[in-house]
Write a protein that holds these residues in place. Structure first.
Motif, PDB file in Angstrom:
ATOM      1  N   GLY A  98       0.685  -1.093  -0.027  1.00  0.00           N
ATOM      2  CA  GLY A  98      -0.218   0.032   0.091  1.00  0.00           C
ATOM      3  C   GLY A  98       0.788   1.226  -0.019  1.00  0.00           C
ATOM      4  N   PHE A 124      -4.189  13.904   5.471  1.00  0.00           N
ATOM      5  CA  PHE A 124      -4.455  12.311   5.789  1.00  0.00           C
ATOM      6  C   PHE A 124      -3.753  11.943   7.283  1.00  0.00           C
ATOM      7  N   ASN A 177      -7.527  13.637   1.821  1.00  0.00           N
ATOM      8  CA  ASN A 177      -8.476  12.696   2.600  1.00  0.00           C
ATOM      9  C   ASN A 177      -8.492  13.176   4.092  1.00  0.00           C
TER      10      ASN A 177
HETATM   11  C1  PLP Z   1      -4.522  10.371   1.078  1.00  0.00           C
HETATM   12  C2  PLP Z   1      -4.189   9.047   1.307  1.00  0.00           C
HETATM   13  N1  PLP Z   1      -3.040   8.535   1.036  1.00  0.00           N
HETATM   14  C3  PLP Z   1      -2.600   7.244   1.052  1.00  0.00           C
HETATM   15  C4  PLP Z   1      -3.558   6.376   1.490  1.00  0.00           C
HETATM   16  C5  PLP Z   1      -3.190   4.938   1.936  1.00  0.00           C
HETATM   17  O1  PLP Z   1      -3.678   3.831   0.805  1.00  0.00           O
HETATM   18  P1  PLP Z   1      -3.060   2.568   0.636  1.00  0.00           P
HETATM   19  O2  PLP Z   1      -1.988   2.167   1.839  1.00  0.00           O
HETATM   20  O3  PLP Z   1      -4.025   1.524   0.653  1.00  0.00           O
HETATM   21  O4  PLP Z   1      -2.475   2.842  -0.659  1.00  0.00           O
HETATM   22  C6  PLP Z   1      -4.950   6.705   1.490  1.00  0.00           C
HETATM   23  C7  PLP Z   1      -6.029   5.641   1.965  1.00  0.00           C
HETATM   24  O5  PLP Z   1      -7.145   6.057   2.433  1.00  0.00           O
HETATM   25  C8  PLP Z   1      -5.235   7.890   1.412  1.00  0.00           C
HETATM   26  O6  PLP Z   1      -6.657   8.524   1.654  1.00  0.00           O
END
Ligand code: PLP
Length: 373
Positions: A98, A124, A177
């Motif tokens: 991720g 975030f 986010n």
């Molecule tokens: C702004 C933002 N960055 C990074 C992520 C991380 O996502 P992932 O680790 O699933 O790639 C998210 C997940 O909600 C996010 O909203």
């Protein structure tokens, strides 16, 4: 010898002991257990309701037979495909469990006590965790006021003013986010160009695919001009692969080299590598899901605004709403109707809720439940 503390967890380093843990969206199974409901929709973690491409599913099923083997630690095939798609060299790409993994790796490689990292209020939630765990100082810059054209969004001018000789990383989520807000491409480019050379710009483009005609950047196009830029993307959102955890960072090869030094050798699984690689062969699947999300972003916003709910501008696959002083009660009323959304009290936004855009039917169900609570 002094006795063990009653909680051996207290032996953790200060910067970890004082961390506020990440609060994830409520899983469907948990609500099933709690309320005995069977028909539940989860609009709480910005997942793609259409799931992965059938090609990715087939590749992951096939990969299951190889799960006794360690994955290819270099992620050769996935990096090769990404490099071709993005017009970069494979040595600019770092793969992660991720993109969250990569944000943490960046902090681990570039921060330590005595250094600072800058981010916006309401950015975030992983940024403060990643920064604080290194012992570096988190510098939180007040967001735009609620009355601004991009309410509660990043105030880039104020973020630029917060840079000091001790700053090593500035995090920018565009879009952000949970607010959904964004800064226009030209403004962001100017901000990056003005960064001193000792500062890395961590540009989080987790929702890149959902731009839908809005004025947002393609950060990867800027890498040739800004060696201190690091762009983060993910297969968790538009590619519908949140459960297998694949993300990537694209940067100067020198930065990728450092990220690779702190990365676990096998941080992306056999199944994740196979699924992400195959997903890249089905851009139509991604485009179809994005098309629905972008259309629903406008439709759901209009429906909510018509009934008096304030909706924040969003460039993602989710909307942040002002739910009022009884936001928590409304969240719980939605749960009783089998609709899981996301409270954002952990962002110091206790009167707001975030809802992921689902299928048209799911969004209609949310809208009906929202009216009833
Ligand atoms: C702004 C933002 N960055 C990074 C992520 C991380 O996502 P992932 O680790 O699933 O790639 C998210 C997940 O909600 C996010 O909203």
């Amino acid at each position: 010898m002094s006795p063990l503390p009653p909680n051996p967890g207290d032996l953790a380093v200060d910067c970890v002991r004082t961390l506020a843990p990440y609060v994830p969206g409520k899983p469907i199974e948990e609500l099933q257990r709690e309320l005995g409901l069977s028909d539940i929709i989860k609009l709480a973690s910005n997942e793609n309701p259409f799931g992965p491409s059938p090609r990715a599913l087939a590749a992951m099923q096939k990969a299951l037979t190889d799960t006794w083997l360690y994955p290819d630690g270099s992620g050769h095939e996935l990096k090769r495909k990404l490099a071709a798609k993005l017009g970069v060299d494979t040595n600019q790409i770092t793969l992660g469990n991720g993109s969250n993994d990569l944000l943490v790796l960046l902090a681990g490689a570039f921060l330590m006590p005595g250094l600072e990292a800058v981010y916006s209020q309401y950015a975030f939630a992983v940024y403060p965790i990643a920064i604080q765990a290194t012992g570096a100082t988190a510098v939180v810059v007040p967001a735009n006021p609620p009355t601004a054209p991009m309410p509660l969004g990043h105030d880039l001018a104020a973020m630029a003013r917060a840079i000091t000789p001790r700053t090593r990383v500035v995090f920018v989520a565009n879009p952000n986010n949970p607010t959904g807000t964004w800064v226009p491409a030209a403004e962001l480019r100017k901000f990056i160009a003005a960064m001193p050379p000792h500062v890395l710009v961590a540009l989080d483009e987790a929702y890149f695919e959902y731009t839908g005609g809005l004025d947002l950047q393609d950060g990867i196009e800027w890498l040739k001009d800004f060696p201190n830029l690091v762009v983060f993307r993910t297969f968790s959102k538009a590619y519908g692969l949140a459960g297998v955890r694949v993300g990537y960072a694209v940067s100067h090869p020198g930065v990728a080299d450092m990220l690779n030094r702190v990365r676990q050798a096998f941080n992306v699984s056999v199944v994740g590598l196979a699924g992400a690689s195959a997903a890249l062969d089905d851009p139509e699947h991604v485009a179809a899901a994005v098309k629905v999300a972008v259309a629903e972003r406008a439709r759901v916003t209009a429906r909510l605004e018509k009934t008096g709910t304030r909706v924040f501008p969003s460039a993602g696959n989710f909307l942040m709403l002002h739910a009022g002083a009884n936001a928590r009660a409304r969240y719980e009323a939605l749960l009783r109707q089998g609709v899981i959304v996301r409270p954002v009290g952990n962002y110091q936004l206790p009167e707001h809720l975030r809802v992921t855009l689902g299928t048209v039917d799911q969004n209609d169900r949310f809208l009906a439940a929202w009216q009833a609570c």
